[in-house]
Design an enzyme around this catalytic site. Structure first.
Site, PDB file in Angstrom:
ATOM      1  N   ALA A  78       0.855  -1.193   0.000  1.00  0.00           N
ATOM      2  CA  ALA A  78       0.000   0.000   0.000  1.00  0.00           C
ATOM      3  C   ALA A  78       0.894   1.247   0.000  1.00  0.00           C
ATOM      4  O   ALA A  78       2.086   1.151   0.282  1.00  0.00           O
ATOM      5  CB  ALA A  78      -0.891  -0.011   1.238  1.00  0.00           C
ATOM      6  N   GLN A  80       1.411   3.579   2.055  1.00  0.00           N
ATOM      7  CA  GLN A  80       2.189   3.741   3.289  1.00  0.00           C
ATOM      8  C   GLN A  80       2.745   2.403   3.784  1.00  0.00           C
ATOM      9  O   GLN A  80       2.797   2.137   4.986  1.00  0.00           O
ATOM     10  CB  GLN A  80       1.321   4.391   4.366  1.00  0.00           C
ATOM     11  CG  GLN A  80       1.150   5.890   4.164  1.00  0.00           C
ATOM     12  CD  GLN A  80       2.466   6.650   4.302  1.00  0.00           C
ATOM     13  OE1 GLN A  80       3.370   6.242   5.032  1.00  0.00           O
ATOM     14  NE2 GLN A  80       2.582   7.770   3.612  1.00  0.00           N
ATOM     15  N   SER A  81       3.207   1.573   2.871  1.00  0.00           N
ATOM     16  CA  SER A  81       3.732   0.258   3.244  1.00  0.00           C
ATOM     17  C   SER A  81       5.016   0.366   4.066  1.00  0.00           C
ATOM     18  O   SER A  81       6.005   0.957   3.621  1.00  0.00           O
ATOM     19  CB  SER A  81       4.011  -0.536   1.965  1.00  0.00           C
ATOM     20  OG  SER A  81       4.765  -1.701   2.261  1.00  0.00           O
ATOM     21  N   ASN A  82       4.978  -0.231   5.247  1.00  0.00           N
ATOM     22  CA  ASN A  82       6.199  -0.333   6.062  1.00  0.00           C
ATOM     23  C   ASN A  82       7.143  -1.366   5.471  1.00  0.00           C
ATOM     24  O   ASN A  82       8.365  -1.258   5.589  1.00  0.00           O
ATOM     25  CB  ASN A  82       5.847  -0.743   7.493  1.00  0.00           C
ATOM     26  CG  ASN A  82       4.920   0.248   8.160  1.00  0.00           C
ATOM     27  OD1 ASN A  82       5.256   1.417   8.278  1.00  0.00           O
ATOM     28  ND2 ASN A  82       3.748  -0.205   8.584  1.00  0.00           N
ATOM     29  N   ALA A  84       7.542  -1.958   2.261  1.00  0.00           N
ATOM     30  CA  ALA A  84       8.250  -1.328   1.137  1.00  0.00           C
ATOM     31  C   ALA A  84       9.429  -0.506   1.659  1.00  0.00           C
ATOM     32  O   ALA A  84      10.546  -0.585   1.131  1.00  0.00           O
ATOM     33  CB  ALA A  84       7.285  -0.447   0.345  1.00  0.00           C
TER      34      ALA A  84
END
Ligand SMILES: *Cc1c(COP(=O)(O)O)cnc(C)c1O
Length: 339
Positions: A78, A80-82, A84
């Site tokens: 997403a 705001q992917s942590n 990523a």
């Protein structure tokens, strides 16, 4: 449970601290005239570009990537992917190129959400960002990009969303060993473990590790996106693959996998009053920063279960803090408007 058998790169700060939540325990016990002792396993402190649970998975995923001769990492999540962000940081540390495919799964258009928080950190770590809409099939998009890069002579390694496959889940099987060892050293008899569950790898790996240790400690996964049965089935399927990858058989049982989807609210990444309360309580009572998407909702679930009187007074309940606090900066309106 001999993890040195698997390709791995060590970059996480381990073991993470295991600490009492004295002021939160007291606060909740005062409301109810008694309550459990709450503990926290600080997997938000794994050290990679503000840390989090994905760093543990990435030690094994990056080990596998290097073993296969990869020079480029591709993953997705997403906006705001942590996951990523931690992947971008791990790739930077290892000198690998990194492509991050970000999908809009919330419809939020604020500058904070689309650019701040994890997104600016992805960029600072040198990842190339590709944006996709809600309708995209992200696995298809990753394969298409891998094909393009291969045609250019690159050697891409594709990591699934959340790093959730049998390789990544090894990182959480190891947490079971780490946590039980820490509890034994402190003479803490753990009655229950709580964690956030999304792409399933964290809970899957953890319950396999707990079962392999014959710990007898139940785990509760607080779902952040989907209904209980579906989440449990996803976790169980991955847990079975993980135990097979570890050379185990029949250790994990369906009843070891328990989730509660009562704290998702309107959907993935959407705020709830319980999440906001949990983030505020942990910050103001313990100086610990949760996150709006995962650990805030998981803690909201734990707090609600304490208030329901589910735990005996002298019991010990552990919350695994899976990280994500930089997401707070993407949700400025959510936290400010409640000030
Ligand atoms: C990804 C994530 C989780 C959930 O872990 P899964 O393995 O995807 O289930 C929990 N907390 C945070 C902060 C995360 O980034």
């Amino acid at each position: 449970m001999h993890f040195a058998r698997f390709p791995r790169v060590h970059f996480a700060h381990l073991p993470t601290p295991f600490e009492p939540l004295d002021r939160l325990s007291k606060h909740l016990a005062n409301e109810a005239g008694g309550g459990p002792r709450l503990w926290i396993k600080r997997d938000d402190c794994t050290g990679l570009a503000t840390g989090g649970n994905k760093t543990r998975k990435l030690e094994f995923l990056m080990g596998d990537a290097l073993a296969q001769g990869a020079d480029t990492i591709i993953t997705q999540g997403a906006t705001q992917s942590n996951h990523a962000r931690q992947t971008a940081a791990a790739a930077a540390k290892l000198g690998l190129a990194c492509h991050i495919l970000l999908q809009d799964r919330t419809g939020f258009t604020s500058r904070d959400y689309t650019r701040n928080g994890n997104v600016i950190l992805d960029q600072l770590c040198g990842a190339e960002i590709h944006r996709h809409g809600a309708a995209a099939d992200m696995n298809v998009e990753m394969e298409a990009l891998a094909k393009t890069l291969r045609a250019q002579g690159k050697r891409p390694y594709v990591i699934p969303g959340g790093g959730s496959n049998a390789v990544g889940a090894l990182g959480y099987a190891e947490v079971a060993m780490e946590l039980v060892g820490q509890a034994n050293a402190k003479d803490v008899k753990i009655d229950h473990v709580y964690l956030a569950t999304g792409s399933a790898g964290t809970q899957a790996g953890f319950v396999v590790g707990m079962a392999a240790l014959n710990s007898g400690i139940p785990t509760m996964g607080i779902s952040v996106k989907q209904e209980r049965t579906k989440q449990e089935e996803d976790v169980f399927a991955l847990a079975q693959k993980t135990e097979a990858h570890m050379g185990l058989k029949g250790v994990i049982k369906r009843e070891h996998v328990v989730a509660d989807s009562g704290y998702v609210g309107p959907g993935y990444g959407q705020s709830t009053p319980g999440m906001v309360e949990a983030v505020r309580l942990l910050a103001s009572l313990e100086g610990i920063l949760l996150d709006p998407v995962y650990s805030g909702k998981a803690m909201a679930g734990l707090i609600d279960h304490v208030r329901q009187g589910r735990f005996a007074r002298e019991s010990d309940v552990v919350f695994i803090h899976t990280g994500g606090s930089v997401g707070i900066f993407a949700y400025l309106d959510t936290f400010e408007s409640n000030a």
